[in-house]
Design an enzyme around this catalytic site. Structure first.
Site, PDB file in Angstrom:
ATOM      1  NE  ARG A   1      13.158 -18.251  28.194  1.00 33.46           N
ATOM      2  CZ  ARG A   1      12.782 -16.996  28.342  1.00 33.46           C
ATOM      3  NH1 ARG A   1      13.134 -16.098  27.444  1.00 33.46           N
ATOM      4  NH2 ARG A   1      12.061 -16.638  29.376  1.00 33.46           N
TER       5      ARG A   1
ATOM      6  CE  LYS B   1      11.679  -1.496  43.523  1.00 31.30           C
ATOM      7  NZ  LYS B   1      11.568  -0.627  42.363  1.00 31.30           N
TER       8      LYS B   1
ATOM      9  N   GLY C   1      13.743 -15.856  36.453  1.00 30.63           N
ATOM     10  CA  GLY C   1      15.189 -15.856  36.181  1.00 30.63           C
ATOM     11  C   GLY C   1      16.060 -16.027  37.415  1.00 30.63           C
TER      12      GLY C   1
ATOM     13  N   GLY D   1       8.074 -13.556  33.049  1.00 32.23           N
ATOM     14  CA  GLY D   1       6.811 -12.825  33.162  1.00 32.23           C
ATOM     15  C   GLY D   1       5.594 -13.737  33.093  1.00 32.23           C
TER      16      GLY D   1
HETATM   17  C1  3PG Z   1      10.758 -13.535  28.416  1.00 32.78           C
HETATM   18  O1  3PG Z   1      11.988 -13.454  28.264  1.00 32.78           O
HETATM   19  O2  3PG Z   1      10.203 -13.483  29.536  1.00 32.78           O
HETATM   20  C2  3PG Z   1       9.917 -13.809  27.210  1.00 32.78           C
HETATM   21  O3  3PG Z   1      10.722 -14.155  26.133  1.00 32.78           O
HETATM   22  C3  3PG Z   1       9.014 -12.653  26.892  1.00 32.78           C
HETATM   23  O4  3PG Z   1       9.758 -11.547  26.488  1.00 32.78           O
HETATM   24  P1  3PG Z   1       9.080 -10.090  26.487  1.00 32.78           P
HETATM   25  O5  3PG Z   1       8.922  -9.707  27.942  1.00 32.78           O
HETATM   26  O6  3PG Z   1       9.998  -9.185  25.731  1.00 32.78           O
HETATM   27  O7  3PG Z   1       7.731 -10.221  25.840  1.00 32.78           O
END
Ligand code: 3PG
Length: 392
Positions: free
Chosen positions: A34, A193, A350, A373
């Site tokens: 990142r 899941k 990830g 996410g």
């Molecule tokens: C992540 O690591 O997916 C982003 O940085 C968002 O982080 P968060 O889920 O704590 O908002």
């Protein structure tokens, strides 16, 4: 609007929202993906003469000042990545931030945005305090674009706003992969899941031609189809949901691919004794830990026929050797086909990114998303607030 649209920025301060929520181990950055993702934007702005104020969250301190979640330990890694000194402001708003930006520092990292409650609440007063620090706002944090926070949405309403280089690249790749793709489109959705990816599966069956389901969630589908899956990880209570997804896929003309054979073992452990079994032949005391070789061969052919691939989630228990084989084989095939210009491939999440890097094909896929996410929400077909704000 993109950074390339900007002219000379001498004397201007650009507020750059990056996602510096990086894994830290023993006080050091364990994965700098990142950080590297922020380099193109920071360098482009510096070349145009702007001062850069870097904004990011780190962890989930929930509005409290949590020293362990300070961004300050990132400064050396940022200096190495940007090739110039990086200042640090111990607060992201107010006089401390303003003072750090007043001097001639080219790049200043501002303290964790989430030390203030106003960030996650998208409080107009907090967004205003951030906006007061700069002249323009650049969002380069696709991986935080699923959050409607002050730094991802609020700022775009207050300052001239631009998509950063990585954000723009990411949006282009995602548009090519699902927005307006070359068909046939294949998707690989794996992981543990079904419940965590229900919306992804429901959306994708309407969008893609081939949906490859792997990992623990494939077991849930196999169970729903009436197969004996022994002690395999599965959500047996979601059998009706899984059957409904299979029905929807059929109606939408999407072919679902489930394992036809498996690597079956009696223990969930590295190097557990195992055998290759047809999917109709899993014993009561066995668990499916990976897709088997016949499945891999069939799936390679699916990839060979595809023109576009979207991938999230591993095919098996890839963290336990030798149950990484199906994931590795598909990663290699996706890399090979992309390199030969047969496939446009986009992967995110990830575990998926670690698996692809372990396979050594990280630089062969068309695009690897830095997002977790946000990538999933994009795969669900949702509009990401941080992206929508840039478009407004
Ligand atoms: C992540 O690591 O997916 C982003 O940085 C968002 O982080 P968060 O889920 O704590 O908002």
């Amino acid at each position: 609007k993109r950074i390339a649209d900007l002219g000379d920025l001498s004397g201007k301060t650009a507020l750059v929202r990056a996602d510096l929520n990086v894994p830290i181990q023993d006080g050091r950055v364990a994965d700098d993906t990142r950080i590297k993702a922020a380099v193109a934007t920071v360098k482009a702005l510096r070349q145009k003469g702007a001062q850069v104020a870097l904004l990011s969250h780190f962890g989930r301190p929930k509005g409290a000042v949590v020293p362990d979640m300070s961004l300050e330990p990132l400064v050396p890694a940022l200096e190495a990545a940007f090739g110039e000194p990086v200042g640090f402001a111990a607060d992201c708003i107010g006089p401390v931030a303003a003072a750090a930006l007043k001097g001639d520092a080219g790049i200043v990292l501002l303290q964790n945005l989430r030390f203030h409650e106003g960030e996650e609440a998208n409080d107009p007063a907090f967004a205003g305090a951030l906006a007061a620090l700069g002249d323009l706002y650049v969002n380069d944090a696709f991986s935080a674009a699923h959050r409607a926070h002050a730094s991802t949405v609020g700022l775009a309403h207050l300052l001239p706003h631009y998509a950063g280089e990585t954000m723009a690249m990411e949006l282009d790749a995602l548009e090519k992969a699902l927005g307006n793709p070359t068909r046939p489109v294949a998707a690989i959705v794996g992981g543990a899941k079904v419940s965590s990816k229900l919306d992804v599966l429901t959306h994708l069956v309407e969008k893609v031609d081939h949906l490859i389901i792997g990992g623990g969630m494939a077991n849930s589908f196999l169970f729903a189809q009436g197969h004996a899956i022994g002690t395999s990880l599965a959500e047996r209570d979601l059998a009706d949901t899984a059957r409904a997804i299979l029905e929807r896929a059929k109606a939408a003309g999407c072919t679902i691919h489930l394992p036809i054979d498996a690597m079956a073992a009696k223990a969930f452990a590295e190097n557990a004794p195992h055998r290759i079994a047809a999917i109709t032949d899993i014993a009561d005391d066995e668990m499916i830990l990976d897709a088997g070789p016949a499945t891999v061969e069939a799936l390679k052919q699916v990839l060979q026929q595809a023109k576009t691939l979207v991938w999230n989630g591993p095919m098996g228990a890839f963290e336990l050797k030798p149950f990484d084989q199906a994931t590795m084989a598909l990663a290699h095939e996706a890399g090979r086909l992309t390199k030969a210009s047969h496939l446009l491939s986009v992967a995110g999440g990830g575990d998926t990114v670690s698996a692809i890097n372990l396979a050594g094909v990280g630089d062969q896929l068309t695009h690897i998303s830095t997002a977790g996410g946000a990538f999933l929400e994009w795969m669900e077909g949702k509009t990401l607030p941080g992206v929508a704000a840039l478009e407004g």
